[in-house]
Design a protein around this motif. Structure first.
Motif, PDB file in Angstrom:
ATOM      1  N   UNK A   1       0.849  -1.183   0.000  1.00  0.00           N
ATOM      2  CA  UNK A   1       0.000   0.000   0.000  1.00  0.00           C
ATOM      3  C   UNK A   1       0.886   1.235   0.000  1.00  0.00           C
ATOM      4  N   UNK A   2       0.390   2.312  -0.548  1.00  0.00           N
ATOM      5  CA  UNK A   2       1.143   3.567  -0.541  1.00  0.00           C
ATOM      6  C   UNK A   2       1.010   4.247   0.818  1.00  0.00           C
ATOM      7  N   UNK A   3       1.980   5.051   1.126  1.00  0.00           N
ATOM      8  CA  UNK A   3       1.931   5.821   2.370  1.00  0.00           C
ATOM      9  C   UNK A   3       0.650   6.650   2.416  1.00  0.00           C
ATOM     10  N   UNK A   4       0.027   6.660   3.590  1.00  0.00           N
ATOM     11  CA  UNK A   4      -1.241   7.348   3.762  1.00  0.00           C
ATOM     12  C   UNK A   4      -2.442   6.454   3.550  1.00  0.00           C
ATOM     13  N   UNK A   5      -2.209   5.274   3.016  1.00  0.00           N
ATOM     14  CA  UNK A   5      -3.294   4.345   2.746  1.00  0.00           C
ATOM     15  C   UNK A   5      -3.689   3.528   3.955  1.00  0.00           C
ATOM     16  N   UNK A   6      -4.595   2.571   3.717  1.00  0.00           N
ATOM     17  CA  UNK A   6      -5.133   1.748   4.793  1.00  0.00           C
ATOM     18  C   UNK A   6      -5.115   0.278   4.418  1.00  0.00           C
ATOM     19  N   UNK A   7      -5.039  -0.553   5.439  1.00  0.00           N
ATOM     20  CA  UNK A   7      -5.188  -1.995   5.302  1.00  0.00           C
ATOM     21  C   UNK A   7      -5.918  -2.509   6.525  1.00  0.00           C
ATOM     22  N   UNK A   8      -6.627  -3.619   6.367  1.00  0.00           N
ATOM     23  CA  UNK A   8      -7.222  -4.289   7.510  1.00  0.00           C
ATOM     24  C   UNK A   8      -6.719  -5.724   7.556  1.00  0.00           C
ATOM     25  N   UNK A   9      -6.059  -6.037   8.646  1.00  0.00           N
ATOM     26  CA  UNK A   9      -5.588  -7.400   8.870  1.00  0.00           C
ATOM     27  C   UNK A   9      -6.649  -8.183   9.632  1.00  0.00           C
ATOM     28  N   UNK A  10      -6.751  -9.454   9.313  1.00  0.00           N
ATOM     29  CA  UNK A  10      -7.655 -10.354  10.013  1.00  0.00           C
ATOM     30  C   UNK A  10      -6.869 -11.509  10.620  1.00  0.00           C
ATOM     31  N   UNK A  11      -7.361 -12.005  11.724  1.00  0.00           N
ATOM     32  CA  UNK A  11      -6.765 -13.175  12.382  1.00  0.00           C
ATOM     33  C   UNK A  11      -7.900 -14.109  12.761  1.00  0.00           C
ATOM     34  N   UNK A  12      -8.025 -15.192  12.018  1.00  0.00           N
ATOM     35  CA  UNK A  12      -9.066 -16.177  12.290  1.00  0.00           C
ATOM     36  C   UNK A  12      -8.532 -17.226  13.239  1.00  0.00           C
ATOM     37  N   UNK A  13      -9.259 -17.447  14.337  1.00  0.00           N
ATOM     38  CA  UNK A  13      -8.811 -18.379  15.370  1.00  0.00           C
ATOM     39  C   UNK A  13      -9.635 -19.659  15.345  1.00  0.00           C
ATOM     40  N   UNK A  14      -8.977 -20.745  15.689  1.00  0.00           N
ATOM     41  CA  UNK A  14      -9.669 -22.021  15.903  1.00  0.00           C
ATOM     42  C   UNK A  14      -9.005 -22.722  17.076  1.00  0.00           C
ATOM     43  N   UNK A  15      -9.791 -23.500  17.793  1.00  0.00           N
ATOM     44  CA  UNK A  15      -9.263 -24.197  18.951  1.00  0.00           C
ATOM     45  C   UNK A  15      -9.252 -23.368  20.223  1.00  0.00           C
ATOM     46  N   UNK A  16      -9.547 -22.100  20.110  1.00  0.00           N
ATOM     47  CA  UNK A  16      -9.645 -21.188  21.255  1.00  0.00           C
ATOM     48  C   UNK A  16     -10.567 -20.047  20.841  1.00  0.00           C
ATOM     49  N   UNK A  17     -11.461 -19.676  21.749  1.00  0.00           N
ATOM     50  CA  UNK A  17     -12.399 -18.603  21.408  1.00  0.00           C
ATOM     51  C   UNK A  17     -11.786 -17.245  21.738  1.00  0.00           C
ATOM     52  N   UNK A  18     -11.873 -16.328  20.805  1.00  0.00           N
ATOM     53  CA  UNK A  18     -11.304 -15.006  21.027  1.00  0.00           C
ATOM     54  C   UNK A  18     -12.043 -14.264  22.132  1.00  0.00           C
ATOM     55  N   UNK A  19     -13.299 -14.639  22.363  1.00  0.00           N
ATOM     56  CA  UNK A  19     -14.063 -13.952  23.403  1.00  0.00           C
ATOM     57  C   UNK A  19     -13.498 -14.227  24.790  1.00  0.00           C
ATOM     58  N   UNK A  20     -12.810 -15.347  24.956  1.00  0.00           N
ATOM     59  CA  UNK A  20     -12.253 -15.715  26.253  1.00  0.00           C
ATOM     60  C   UNK A  20     -10.746 -15.536  26.329  1.00  0.00           C
ATOM     61  N   UNK A  21     -10.178 -14.863  25.321  1.00  0.00           N
ATOM     62  CA  UNK A  21      -8.728 -14.743  25.231  1.00  0.00           C
ATOM     63  C   UNK A  21      -8.312 -13.286  25.111  1.00  0.00           C
ATOM     64  N   UNK A  22      -7.120 -13.011  25.560  1.00  0.00           N
ATOM     65  CA  UNK A  22      -6.469 -11.750  25.221  1.00  0.00           C
ATOM     66  C   UNK A  22      -5.805 -11.943  23.864  1.00  0.00           C
ATOM     67  N   UNK A  23      -6.077 -11.050  22.953  1.00  0.00           N
ATOM     68  CA  UNK A  23      -5.506 -11.150  21.613  1.00  0.00           C
ATOM     69  C   UNK A  23      -4.592  -9.968  21.363  1.00  0.00           C
ATOM     70  N   UNK A  24      -3.489 -10.240  20.703  1.00  0.00           N
ATOM     71  CA  UNK A  24      -2.539  -9.173  20.428  1.00  0.00           C
ATOM     72  C   UNK A  24      -2.047  -9.209  18.998  1.00  0.00           C
ATOM     73  N   UNK A  25      -1.612  -8.057  18.539  1.00  0.00           N
ATOM     74  CA  UNK A  25      -0.914  -7.940  17.251  1.00  0.00           C
ATOM     75  C   UNK A  25       0.502  -7.458  17.533  1.00  0.00           C
ATOM     76  N   UNK A  26       1.436  -8.114  16.899  1.00  0.00           N
ATOM     77  CA  UNK A  26       2.841  -7.743  16.981  1.00  0.00           C
ATOM     78  C   UNK A  26       3.360  -7.559  15.556  1.00  0.00           C
ATOM     79  N   UNK A  27       4.514  -6.942  15.442  1.00  0.00           N
ATOM     80  CA  UNK A  27       5.154  -6.841  14.134  1.00  0.00           C
ATOM     81  C   UNK A  27       6.661  -6.995  14.291  1.00  0.00           C
ATOM     82  N   UNK A  28       7.266  -7.378  13.202  1.00  0.00           N
ATOM     83  CA  UNK A  28       8.707  -7.610  13.226  1.00  0.00           C
ATOM     84  C   UNK A  28       9.335  -7.028  11.966  1.00  0.00           C
ATOM     85  N   UNK A  29      10.236  -6.074  12.182  1.00  0.00           N
ATOM     86  CA  UNK A  29      11.008  -5.509  11.085  1.00  0.00           C
ATOM     87  C   UNK A  29      12.214  -6.405  10.839  1.00  0.00           C
ATOM     88  N   UNK A  30      12.750  -6.418   9.615  1.00  0.00           N
ATOM     89  CA  UNK A  30      13.903  -7.270   9.322  1.00  0.00           C
ATOM     90  C   UNK A  30      15.053  -6.995  10.276  1.00  0.00           C
TER      91      UNK A  30
END
Length: 124
Positions: free
Chosen positions: A12-41
């Protein structure tokens, strides 16, 4: 077996938008703490955003506050990261993570399940 599968990354170009999704199975997100992390090279994985179970409290890294929004859809067992006003420095591999409990952890060590990651590239 808990599985987390991210999607939605891309270029995406600078200033743009994206939406990431994380589909879970084996654990319900309603009962979990969920986090997003990122890693630069060549860098360590860093906390981006988290959301609690129950009361849906959220917490953000200073670098993304006001631009990114974490949310979850319990019916779809999916967590989202809406990323607006993207900057080239947001370029990284983004990971979804899950933990039990009620407190959002900002260290990768706090989480016990991870997705495979999705690449986000922001061009200037």
């Amino acid at each position: 077996q808990v599985q987390l599968v991210e999607s939605g990354g891309g270029l995406v170009q600078a200033g743009g938008s994206l939406r990431l999704s994380c589909a879970a199975s084996g654990r319900t997100v309603s009962n979990s703490v969920m986090g997003w992390f990122r890693q630069h090279p060549g860098k360590e994985r860093e906390f981006v955003a988290g959301i609690t179970s129950g009361r849906l409290n959220t917490y953000y890294a200073d670098s993304v506050k006001g631009r990114f929004t974490i949310s979850k859809d319990n019916a779809k067992n999916t967590v989202y990261l809406q990323m607006n006003s993207l900057k080239p420095e947001d370029t990284a591999v983004y990971f979804c993570a899950s933990k039990l409990g009620v407190i959002i952890g900002t260290s990768p060590n706090h989480y016990d399940h991870w997705g495979q990651g999705t690449q986000v590239t922001v061009s200037s």
